[in-house]
Design an enzyme around this catalytic site. Sequence first.
Site, PDB file in Angstrom:
ATOM      1  N   GLU A   1       0.821  -1.213   0.000  1.00  0.00           N
ATOM      2  CA  GLU A   1       0.000   0.000   0.000  1.00  0.00           C
ATOM      3  C   GLU A   1       0.851   1.259   0.000  1.00  0.00           C
ATOM      4  O   GLU A   1       1.919   1.304   0.632  1.00  0.00           O
ATOM      5  CB  GLU A   1      -0.935   0.056   1.224  1.00  0.00           C
ATOM      6  CG  GLU A   1      -2.237  -0.704   1.054  1.00  0.00           C
ATOM      7  CD  GLU A   1      -2.058  -2.178   1.324  1.00  0.00           C
ATOM      8  OE1 GLU A   1      -2.855  -2.983   0.798  1.00  0.00           O
ATOM      9  OE2 GLU A   1      -1.117  -2.528   2.056  1.00  0.00           O
ATOM     10  N   THR A   2       0.337   2.250  -0.710  1.00  0.00           N
ATOM     11  CA  THR A   2       0.804   3.631  -0.581  1.00  0.00           C
ATOM     12  C   THR A   2      -0.328   4.420   0.060  1.00  0.00           C
ATOM     13  O   THR A   2      -1.471   4.362  -0.402  1.00  0.00           O
ATOM     14  CB  THR A   2       1.161   4.240  -1.946  1.00  0.00           C
ATOM     15  OG1 THR A   2       2.280   3.537  -2.508  1.00  0.00           O
ATOM     16  CG2 THR A   2       1.521   5.711  -1.808  1.00  0.00           C
TER      17      THR A   2
END
Length: 265
Positions: free
Chosen positions: A47-48
């Site tokens: 995830e970002t």
Amino acid sequence: MTNLPYFHVDAFADQPFKGNQAAVMPLDAWLDDAVLQAIGEENNFAETAFYTSDTTGEADYELRWFTPSVEIRLCGHATLASGHIILGQNPDKDRVTFRTRKAGILEVKREGSGYAVALPAISTEPVDLPEMAAAMGGKPLATRRNPDHYNLFRYATADEVLALKPDMKALAAFGDDSYTATAPGTDTDIVSRVFVPGAGVDEDSVTGSAHAVLTSYWAAELGRDSFTAYQASARGGYLGCRLDGDRAWLSGQCFTVVEGRFRLA
């Protein structure tokens, strides 16, 4: 040239190269969704996290999460990482709140030498999942599901969970569901592994949202509201889990590995 602040954080880790990696990127204002997705693909972490000041007054910030391929509904480790960055920059603050689009208001607070993140406790119900169970492998004692794409497979021993070799292609065919395998632990109360191949993450390192499921399930199984957990990925990570009403509090530490600028043409 546009330069964006960029942080690479190992969440649920007290040293580099452990826990789960997240990119954390503060924004002055939201970029186009296509740009956010392209950044998530470029970073290539599970995830970002992107956050910007919340203009509604409901929380301190608005927060969104992108895998390399999709925007997701809930991410615990990248929320913890975002709280780590914000609280690290604001030593006078003890807590920070985030408004999200599909998971409500989330909170990160200081706890001991680390932090705790409050996620919605996710309940599951017994259901037959023969095709998914076959793709997971082994012989689960129970299969459970939440309609919001969370699937839980309970095994008898930690060794069974460690030995799993799921058919990722078969699991991905069901969509961007999350698949959590769990059993009683050895040096912790419980152990787990988590797979989300339909969202571009074959095996996640340490998964907050899955532990929001596990907190609800194991609190009932163990007969107590607090317990310790280990996610047995290649990187591995330890968590404290506590059920508080409709909230799952997950505690751990974070380590900032990289701080820099992300360049957009």
